[in-house]
Design a protein around this motif. Structure first.
Motif, PDB file in Angstrom:
ATOM      1  N   HIS A  78     -33.293   4.638 -86.229  1.00  0.00           N
ATOM      2  CA  HIS A  78     -33.672   6.048 -86.141  1.00  0.00           C
ATOM      3  C   HIS A  78     -34.771   6.327 -87.148  1.00  0.00           C
ATOM      4  O   HIS A  78     -35.011   5.534 -88.066  1.00  0.00           O
ATOM      5  CB  HIS A  78     -32.468   6.960 -86.381  1.00  0.00           C
ATOM      6  N   GLY A  79     -35.430   7.460 -87.000  1.00  0.00           N
ATOM      7  CA  GLY A  79     -36.619   7.741 -87.788  1.00  0.00           C
ATOM      8  C   GLY A  79     -36.378   8.483 -89.081  1.00  0.00           C
ATOM      9  O   GLY A  79     -37.314   9.053 -89.632  1.00  0.00           O
ATOM     10  N   TYR A  80     -35.181   8.495 -89.609  1.00  0.00           N
ATOM     11  CA  TYR A  80     -34.882   9.169 -90.869  1.00  0.00           C
ATOM     12  C   TYR A  80     -33.866   8.325 -91.640  1.00  0.00           C
ATOM     13  O   TYR A  80     -33.096   7.557 -91.071  1.00  0.00           O
ATOM     14  CB  TYR A  80     -34.317  10.568 -90.616  1.00  0.00           C
ATOM     15  N   LYS A  81     -33.854   8.463 -92.957  1.00  0.00           N
ATOM     16  CA  LYS A  81     -33.001   7.659 -93.818  1.00  0.00           C
ATOM     17  C   LYS A  81     -31.704   8.399 -94.122  1.00  0.00           C
ATOM     18  O   LYS A  81     -31.706   9.603 -94.405  1.00  0.00           O
ATOM     19  CB  LYS A  81     -33.730   7.327 -95.115  1.00  0.00           C
ATOM     20  N   THR A  82     -30.593   7.651 -94.068  1.00  0.00           N
ATOM     21  CA  THR A  82     -29.292   8.190 -94.430  1.00  0.00           C
ATOM     22  C   THR A  82     -28.676   7.316 -95.526  1.00  0.00           C
ATOM     23  O   THR A  82     -29.211   6.267 -95.893  1.00  0.00           O
ATOM     24  CB  THR A  82     -28.348   8.238 -93.207  1.00  0.00           C
ATOM     25  N   MET A  83     -27.513   7.732 -96.022  1.00  0.00           N
ATOM     26  CA  MET A  83     -26.856   6.998 -97.103  1.00  0.00           C
ATOM     27  C   MET A  83     -26.376   5.622 -96.662  1.00  0.00           C
ATOM     28  O   MET A  83     -26.206   4.724 -97.476  1.00  0.00           O
ATOM     29  CB  MET A  83     -25.659   7.809 -97.612  1.00  0.00           C
ATOM     30  N   LYS A  84     -26.178   5.432 -95.364  1.00  0.00           N
ATOM     31  CA  LYS A  84     -25.622   4.173 -94.871  1.00  0.00           C
ATOM     32  C   LYS A  84     -26.686   3.198 -94.365  1.00  0.00           C
ATOM     33  O   LYS A  84     -26.336   2.142 -93.821  1.00  0.00           O
ATOM     34  CB  LYS A  84     -24.641   4.464 -93.735  1.00  0.00           C
ATOM     35  N   ASP A  85     -27.950   3.528 -94.531  1.00  0.00           N
ATOM     36  CA  ASP A  85     -29.030   2.680 -94.006  1.00  0.00           C
ATOM     37  C   ASP A  85     -29.468   1.685 -95.070  1.00  0.00           C
ATOM     38  O   ASP A  85     -30.001   2.070 -96.123  1.00  0.00           O
ATOM     39  CB  ASP A  85     -30.218   3.544 -93.577  1.00  0.00           C
ATOM     40  N   PHE A  86     -29.242   0.396 -94.797  1.00  0.00           N
ATOM     41  CA  PHE A  86     -29.577  -0.664 -95.745  1.00  0.00           C
ATOM     42  C   PHE A  86     -30.760  -1.527 -95.282  1.00  0.00           C
ATOM     43  O   PHE A  86     -31.219  -2.358 -96.049  1.00  0.00           O
ATOM     44  CB  PHE A  86     -28.356  -1.557 -95.990  1.00  0.00           C
ATOM     45  N   GLY A  93     -38.431   7.599 -82.957  1.00  0.00           N
ATOM     46  CA  GLY A  93     -39.148   8.291 -84.015  1.00  0.00           C
ATOM     47  C   GLY A  93     -39.276   7.464 -85.279  1.00  0.00           C
ATOM     48  O   GLY A  93     -38.592   6.450 -85.468  1.00  0.00           O
ATOM     49  N   THR A  94     -40.170   7.900 -86.161  1.00  0.00           N
ATOM     50  CA  THR A  94     -40.413   7.232 -87.438  1.00  0.00           C
ATOM     51  C   THR A  94     -40.577   8.278 -88.528  1.00  0.00           C
ATOM     52  O   THR A  94     -40.701   9.475 -88.252  1.00  0.00           O
ATOM     53  CB  THR A  94     -41.679   6.359 -87.387  1.00  0.00           C
ATOM     54  N   ASP A  95     -40.577   7.796 -89.793  1.00  0.00           N
ATOM     55  CA  ASP A  95     -40.907   8.700 -90.890  1.00  0.00           C
ATOM     56  C   ASP A  95     -42.419   8.729 -91.081  1.00  0.00           C
ATOM     57  O   ASP A  95     -43.172   8.203 -90.251  1.00  0.00           O
ATOM     58  CB  ASP A  95     -40.166   8.281 -92.162  1.00  0.00           C
ATOM     59  N   ARG A  96     -42.894   9.301 -92.187  1.00  0.00           N
ATOM     60  CA  ARG A  96     -44.322   9.478 -92.390  1.00  0.00           C
ATOM     61  C   ARG A  96     -45.055   8.154 -92.529  1.00  0.00           C
ATOM     62  O   ARG A  96     -46.245   8.059 -92.249  1.00  0.00           O
ATOM     63  CB  ARG A  96     -44.557  10.339 -93.641  1.00  0.00           C
ATOM     64  N   GLU A  97     -44.362   7.115 -92.972  1.00  0.00           N
ATOM     65  CA  GLU A  97     -44.977   5.808 -93.142  1.00  0.00           C
ATOM     66  C   GLU A  97     -44.704   4.864 -91.977  1.00  0.00           C
ATOM     67  O   GLU A  97     -45.093   3.700 -92.019  1.00  0.00           O
ATOM     68  CB  GLU A  97     -44.498   5.169 -94.444  1.00  0.00           C
ATOM     69  N   GLY A  98     -44.037   5.345 -90.927  1.00  0.00           N
ATOM     70  CA  GLY A  98     -43.781   4.537 -89.751  1.00  0.00           C
ATOM     71  C   GLY A  98     -42.490   3.753 -89.771  1.00  0.00           C
ATOM     72  O   GLY A  98     -42.250   2.944 -88.868  1.00  0.00           O
ATOM     73  N   TRP A 115     -54.910  -4.553 -87.325  1.00  0.00           N
ATOM     74  CA  TRP A 115     -53.500  -4.178 -87.300  1.00  0.00           C
ATOM     75  C   TRP A 115     -53.337  -2.778 -87.872  1.00  0.00           C
ATOM     76  O   TRP A 115     -53.945  -2.425 -88.887  1.00  0.00           O
ATOM     77  CB  TRP A 115     -52.666  -5.172 -88.108  1.00  0.00           C
ATOM     78  N   ALA A 116     -52.507  -1.969 -87.223  1.00  0.00           N
ATOM     79  CA  ALA A 116     -52.245  -0.600 -87.674  1.00  0.00           C
ATOM     80  C   ALA A 116     -50.794  -0.261 -87.389  1.00  0.00           C
ATOM     81  O   ALA A 116     -50.192  -0.776 -86.431  1.00  0.00           O
ATOM     82  CB  ALA A 116     -53.161   0.396 -86.973  1.00  0.00           C
ATOM     83  N   VAL A 117     -50.217   0.603 -88.215  1.00  0.00           N
ATOM     84  CA  VAL A 117     -48.836   1.033 -88.023  1.00  0.00           C
ATOM     85  C   VAL A 117     -48.734   1.854 -86.744  1.00  0.00           C
ATOM     86  O   VAL A 117     -49.566   2.739 -86.491  1.00  0.00           O
ATOM     87  CB  VAL A 117     -48.349   1.844 -89.230  1.00  0.00           C
ATOM     88  N   ASP A 118     -47.729   1.561 -85.933  1.00  0.00           N
ATOM     89  CA  ASP A 118     -47.514   2.261 -84.669  1.00  0.00           C
ATOM     90  C   ASP A 118     -46.436   3.314 -84.871  1.00  0.00           C
ATOM     91  O   ASP A 118     -45.295   2.994 -85.218  1.00  0.00           O
ATOM     92  CB  ASP A 118     -47.107   1.267 -83.580  1.00  0.00           C
ATOM     93  N   TYR A 119     -46.792   4.573 -84.645  1.00  0.00           N
ATOM     94  CA  TYR A 119     -45.849   5.681 -84.828  1.00  0.00           C
ATOM     95  C   TYR A 119     -45.190   6.114 -83.523  1.00  0.00           C
ATOM     96  O   TYR A 119     -44.352   7.007 -83.539  1.00  0.00           O
ATOM     97  CB  TYR A 119     -46.574   6.878 -85.455  1.00  0.00           C
ATOM     98  N   SER A 120     -45.584   5.511 -82.412  1.00  0.00           N
ATOM     99  CA  SER A 120     -45.061   5.939 -81.103  1.00  0.00           C
ATOM    100  C   SER A 120     -43.859   5.109 -80.682  1.00  0.00           C
ATOM    101  O   SER A 120     -43.713   4.763 -79.524  1.00  0.00           O
ATOM    102  CB  SER A 120     -46.166   5.836 -80.048  1.00  0.00           C
ATOM    103  N   ARG A 166     -40.736  -1.371 -89.355  1.00  0.00           N
ATOM    104  CA  ARG A 166     -41.810  -0.593 -88.752  1.00  0.00           C
ATOM    105  C   ARG A 166     -42.652  -1.520 -87.882  1.00  0.00           C
ATOM    106  O   ARG A 166     -42.770  -2.716 -88.175  1.00  0.00           O
ATOM    107  CB  ARG A 166     -42.663   0.124 -89.785  1.00  0.00           C
ATOM    108  N   ARG A 167     -43.219  -0.937 -86.858  1.00  0.00           N
ATOM    109  CA  ARG A 167     -43.961  -1.723 -85.875  1.00  0.00           C
ATOM    110  C   ARG A 167     -45.454  -1.614 -86.149  1.00  0.00           C
ATOM    111  O   ARG A 167     -45.988  -0.528 -86.356  1.00  0.00           O
ATOM    112  CB  ARG A 167     -43.649  -1.237 -84.454  1.00  0.00           C
ATOM    113  N   TRP A 168     -46.101  -2.777 -86.098  1.00  0.00           N
ATOM    114  CA  TRP A 168     -47.547  -2.855 -86.232  1.00  0.00           C
ATOM    115  C   TRP A 168     -48.138  -3.210 -84.874  1.00  0.00           C
ATOM    116  O   TRP A 168     -47.559  -4.005 -84.126  1.00  0.00           O
ATOM    117  CB  TRP A 168     -47.950  -3.915 -87.265  1.00  0.00           C
ATOM    118  N   ALA A 169     -49.274  -2.627 -84.564  1.00  0.00           N
ATOM    119  CA  ALA A 169     -49.913  -2.841 -83.264  1.00  0.00           C
ATOM    120  C   ALA A 169     -51.360  -3.257 -83.475  1.00  0.00           C
ATOM    121  O   ALA A 169     -52.018  -2.828 -84.434  1.00  0.00           O
ATOM    122  CB  ALA A 169     -49.855  -1.579 -82.408  1.00  0.00           C
TER     123      ALA A 169
END
Length: 1137
Positions: A863-871, A846-851, A837-842, A875-878
């Motif tokens: 979405h691939g970035y964090k905002t103030m409203k994201d609770f 989009g994703t952040d550095r950790e997927g 198993w490995a983190v899928d970045y595709s 992340r997807r593993w393949a």
């Protein structure tokens, strides 16, 4: 498995390559100098020259290496000049990158090296987010930086446009020198190793190159990828000591050997840090004897110590790169190389031969035994290789001449072939055959003895330097054909009997334990080769035998034509215990008796009945189905049972099949093969599919074909779709395309291209149910995905503790089913895991550095970035799994594809070369050359330039080529013709308003597309003089795929089709009422489903029969056997799926 190369260097510095499908070492003749070491990937080979410089050889491919340079021109509006180059001091540069922080004028772009060339000049990109811009390509905004639009507004104060220029790598199949790192003191390189293309979480076109200098330093080459094969710069890697040798595997394993014989391992290699973080020291296999060489693979490490002993490291993987212990192996080697699939090569200590480790499998990584590769080298004049032009023929005459010497070599070099079973011959000059009457110079010391005076051929002492004019012999008088004997040459006096190898590299050689290699077999005699029969002679001989047997059979049967043919009327029954899914409450699996009764009628035709005997309320009951009413037999994915479904036309209407489960997988396939053959016999179907067949593929990858009837497209009363009979063909594909010339191409889940060979059967079909030839082994690789979900809380941040109403913390994409790493299994027992198993970045979005992807809640748009409203975040593993099966499919290497299209020929078409277009996995457009009915695989690819990557393509009649880009925009290729198969240029076609297209299909005169929201669109206004058309008309919704036939038929894969119990996804649907006056048709007819993923009707070129309309006094037309469930209303008022 496509052919790949094993590379080696001999003691003279010459580079050789040995193909996995060949049997001879090929010399690299274009090397600029002698090389010391080589290291290879599947697409290129790196080498270390004797000048201690690095050289790169990129293998030639039909897909060029291109790099897109881009820069932005920025302008600001002022009330005097309007938009101009005068910017504010706080603005970005006039010419800059996309961020505006780096100045990039056009003249600042230079070619990285002499291996590159410009394709053309700078030009303006007139495409913006899938939509064409105004003529000059400007996009507008209120200020820098901000959101840009293609339309100018009243408050648009700034604007920019993108300039593009492509450069192409031209040094293909040649050795190009890589610039060295500038440093104060020279530090030449001494070792080299490449790998890293399979680093978990790493894009597939990346490559890692590690080199060692004479001072013991290690350098890493940055920026190596497909569009930049040379890389960008050298970066020094800190070390705990001085390194003498390094090895990089295809994954994230990197080992090195220190001067004192210790081993070190690189840790922390990831997608974002391919150089790793630190080194760890590993104990040597033998404390008193240090290591001199190490080689790593995906999950193995092999080492050689100073006493030439070979060692294997157990317990090595990505999570434990140091392993757990050493195992001593048999053999003494000077170096070792681990390649793809963890196969192993080595160079022997005593004979300096290349050895291959046999028996290496996933369950036995250490293999079983060493076997020397006995393939000859390029340029060797060896009788065993059939080089007859270098063979010296010795004539033993029955009269005066006994021995005939040309005075070209010493007598000790000659020996009869029968006395030398395996030799390496000397290199001779070309043999000169004299003309009639020409004199042949013999040695003065040569004696002519008669054959009667001696028992065998003997030779006199001959010295090359003292060769003088001898007697003149008349060959015509002294020789006869019956007295010709062939001798070979052996080398003595210190000459090489075997190639002396110094280095071998198997990193790019793709072989496994099942590969059929020709490296170990050498033909032992010239006589046996001279008696070989050519393929043309074999074909003529077989044809002659067949004609003789046919004539004999006809002659013997003529006397019995007046006898009445005997017809056997028999009944045959097969029974078995199975389980049946009761499709009424309470829904459950119950044990039943499953029976099939087959009988032959008076006319010789076979038919049968299926019976399912079960108990209901202590009463014995049964279900039955006539075999000639069965429309399809489908294997069903089930986690715990071996299940298949039985459809009839009535059950196809309701999407309510009979589902039964066998106790074992073998029993299930036995029943499927038996019932499939019986269904074909009852309908008179046998042999391979016809050229007009309709091909379809399920979401499981199974392939089905249906033979269309002429009335299938009849107007107004076509054959209903639910009455079509589908039979399975061996193999496994994701999509396919066909035409009426019998050409069928398919693409697997791993993007491998396959071509249909004309056979039938394969897979679980055996014996008479499968053809004896044209069946090949087929493999496929796909990824299984699971999602890790987390919710934020103010105490501990993001954790795996969710709310009671949340989805499972480990789930599938929908979140409705729990899927953990340990509990998730391959799709079926045929699949086996080949990775961890490995983190899928595709992931889309989009994703952040950790997927991770972020959203406000489950479910929502991620979405691939964090905002103030994201609770919440996920992340997807393949994890990859592999399937091996058989079928009438042959692989087309080496370019991976995502889409393919074939010209839909007419029924009476006589096109010699058939256009075939495709899109590579990187989005490049390709045109296949040499495709015909006799050679469906074609010969080579022709690259068609594009400004952006594409994802879908289709070719229709008159060379209409339409394509969809990855940004959802549509393009039309102009001027495509047999004389100009690639066309001239692309025309940008505006997409439907606020829609992004994903697939296109072109018929005879019609073009249909599907957007990302499942809407089906028809292109209006397409004419021969204006092939681009004028506008898009909406046809239907809930559409997944569309296929246009050669007669403009419209077939789709639809979602959300109403069944008897629920909505069905993946249903085959046929558009009714398609005519020249109404090309969009009128309504849908529903066929087999759900679970279907692809269909192609581009081979069905049968003209429908002309049926006149009935008057009111005539019998009312039959109603369609396929109900039209209530769905979302179309603009014309009809219901759709």
């Amino acid at each position: 498995m496509p052919a790949s190369l094993l590379w080696a260097v001999d003691v003279h510095g010459r580079v050789y390559s040995l193909s996995s499908a060949g049997q001879q070492w090929e010399l690299g003749r274009d090397a600029p100098m002698e090389f010391k070491r080589v290291t290879a990937a599947q697409q290129c080979c790196w080498s270390l020259g004797c000048d201690s410089s690095i050289y790169l050889n990129v293998f030639a491919s039909d897909l060029p290496v291109r790099y897109k340079e881009e820069t932005y021109e920025n302008q600001r509006w002022n009330p005097v000049d309007g938009f101009s180059e005068r910017l504010l001091p706080s603005d970005r540069w006039q010419w800059s990158d996309v961020t505006g922080l780096q100045q990039q004028p056009l003249h600042s772009f230079q070619l990285p090296s002499s291996s590159w060339e410009w394709e053309g000049d700078w030009y303006v990109d007139e495409n913006f987010e899938g939509e064409p811009t105004e003529k000059e390509g400007w996009t507008y905004s209120i200020d820098f930086p901000s959101t840009y639009t293609k339309d100018k507004k009243w408050n648009s104060c700034v604007r920019r446009r993108r300039w593009i220029r492509y450069r192409r790598y031209k040094a293909m199949d040649t050795w190009a020198k890589i610039p060295s790192q500038p440093m104060s003191l020279p530090d030449p390189f001494s070792d080299i190793s490449c790998g890293g293309w399979e680093i978990s979480e790493e894009p597939g076109d990346r490559l890692s190159l590690w080199v060692v200098s004479l001072q013991g330093k290690v350098w890493f080459r940055e920026g190596i990828c497909h569009h930049n094969p040379e890389g960008s710069s050298w970066e020094e890697v800190p070390l705990p000591g001085e390194v003498v040798q390094i090895s990089c595997g295809p994954g994230d394993l990197v080992w090195a050997v220190l001067w004192e014989g210790k081993l070190i391992v690189r840790e922390g290699i990831t997608r974002d840090c391919p150089r790793g973080l630190s080194w760890a020291v590993v104990e040597c296999p033998s404390p008193e004897v240090g290591a001199i060489h190490v080689s790593v693979g995906n999950g193995v490490v092999w080492a050689v110590t100073k006493d030439n002993k070979v060692w294997f490291r157990r317990g090595v993987n990505s999570h434990n790169p140091c392993g757990s212990g050493w195992i001593s192996m048999v053999g003494e080697m000077i170096m070792i190389s681990v390649g793809l699939h963890d196969q192993v090569w080595a160079i022997g200590c005593e004979d300096r031969a290349v050895y291959f480790r046999q028996g290496v499998t996933s369950s036995e990584l250490s293999g079983k035994t060493w076997r020397a590769i006995s393939a000859p080298r390029d340029g060797e004049r060896c009788l065993c290789c059939g080089c007859f032009k270098h063979v010296m023929t010795i004539c033993l005459c029955s009269t005066a001449l006994d021995v005939f010497s040309l005075g070209m070599c010493k007598p000790s070099l000659w020996s009869p072939l029968k006395d030398v079973p395996s030799v390496t011959p000397a290199v001779l000059e070309e043999e000169v055959i004299p003309a009639d009457g020409e004199e042949i110079q013999l040695c003065a010391e040569e004696a002519l003895l008669s054959t009667e005076s001696r028992g065998g051929p003997q030779w006199s002492n001959v010295d090359l330097e003292e060769a003088q004019t001898g007697a003149v012999l008349d060959l015509a008088e002294t020789c006869s054909l019956s007295s010709v004997t062939t001798f070979t040459l052996t080398l003595e006096d210190g000459a090489e009997e075997h190639p002396m190898w110094a280095w071998v590299s198997g990193e790019g050689c793709s072989v496994d334990s099942s590969s059929q290699l020709n490296w170990f077999t050498v033909t032992q005699s010239v006589q046996s080769m001279s008696l070989s029969i050519s393929p043309a002679q074999t074909a003529a001989w077989r044809r002659q035998i067949f004609e003789q047997l046919s004539e004999r059979s006809r002659r013997e049967m003529d006397d019995f034509k007046h006898y009445e043919q005997a017809i056997e009327q028999s009944v045959w029954v097969k029974k078995g215990a199975m389980q049946w899914w009761r499709d009424w409450k309470p829904h459950k699996w119950i044990d039943v008796q499953f029976a099939f009764e087959q009988f032959s009628g008076p006319d010789g035709n076979k038919d049968g009945i299926l019976f399912i005997y079960y108990n209901y309320n202590e009463e014995k009951k049964y279900l039955h189905a006539f075999i000639n009413e069965v429309t399809i037999l489908v294997p069903v994915l089930n986690d715990s049972k071996h299940t298949f479904a039985i459809y009839t036309d009535e059950r196809t209407k309701q999407r309510w099949p009979i589902r039964v489960a066998a106790a074992t997988e073998l029993e299930m396939y036995d029943w499927l093969a038996l019932l499939s053959v019986s269904c074909c016999e009852s309908r008179g179907i046998q042999g391979p599919p016809s050229k007009q067949a309709i091909w379809s593929i399920t979401c499981k990858g199974d392939i089905f074909v249906s033979e269309p009837s002429p009335a299938l497209e009849a107007v107004p009363y076509p054959t209903p779709c639910d009455q079509m009979f589908w039979r399975q063909v061996g193999g496994h594909l994701r999509m396919g395309e066909c035409n009426s010339a019998g050409i069928v191409w398919g693409i697997g889940y791993d993007h491998t291209a396959w071509v249909y060979t004309g056979g039938y059967g394969g897979g679980f079909f055996q014996g008479l149910a499968s053809s004896t030839d044209n069946i090949y082994t087929q493999t496929d690789v796909k990824s299984v995905y699971i999602y890790e979900n987390q919710r934020w809380n103010p105490v501990s941040g993001y954790t795996s503790r969710g709310l009671p109403t949340d989805r499972y913390m480990w789930s599938n994409a929908s979140g409705l089913r729990e899927c953990t790493k340990t509990g998730t299994r391959p799709p079926s027992p045929h699949w086996t895991w080949i990775s961890d198993w490995a983190v899928d970045y595709s992931v889309s979005g989009g994703t952040d550095r950790e997927g991770w992807q972020y959203a406000a809640d489950f479910p929502a748009s991620f979405h691939g970035y964090k905002t103030m409203k994201d609770f919440v975040r996920r992340r997807r593993w393949a994890r990859k799994c592999k399937l091996t099966t058989t079928g009438p499919w042959q692989e087309i290497p080496p370019i991976p594809l995502i889409d393919v299209t074939v010209l839909p020929c007419g029924a009476q078409s006589s096109v010699d070369t058939i256009p075939l277009w495709a899109i590579s996995s990187k989005g490049d457009v390709l045109c296949r050359l040499g495709v015909s009915a006799k050679t469906p695989a074609g010969s080579s690819w022709l690259h068609v330039g594009t400004d952006q990557p594409f994802k879908s393509i289709s070719i229709g009649a008159a060379g209409q080529v339409w394509a969809i880009a990855r940004d959802g925009s549509a393009f039309h290729r102009g001027s495509v013709s047999p004389q100009n198969p690639a066309g001239d240029c692309w025309y940008h076609i505006p997409s439907p308003a606020k829609q992004k297209l994903k697939q296109v299909s072109v018929g005879r005169t019609s073009i249909c597309t599907v957007d990302e929201n499942g809407n089906l669109w028809y292109r209006q206004g397409v004419t021969p003089s204006y092939p681009q058309g004028s506008s898009w008309d909406h046809v239907s919704n809930n559409v997944r795929k569309v296929s246009m036939g050669p007669l403009d038929q419209i077939w789709i894969i639809a979602d959300k089709v109403q069944g008897s119990q629920s909505l069905s996804c993946g249903t085959v649907c046929h558009r009714l009422g398609v005519q020249p006056v109404d090309p969009k048709g009128q309504q849908w007819d529903y066929g087999i489903g759900g679970g279907w993923d692809h269909i192609t009707v581009r081979g069905n070129a049968m003209e429908p029969p002309r049926i006149g309309l009935l008057s009111q006094k005539d019998t009312a037309p039959p109603t369609s056997s396929s109900p039209l469930p209530i769905g979302i209303a179309e603009p014309n008022g009809t219901a759709v799926c």
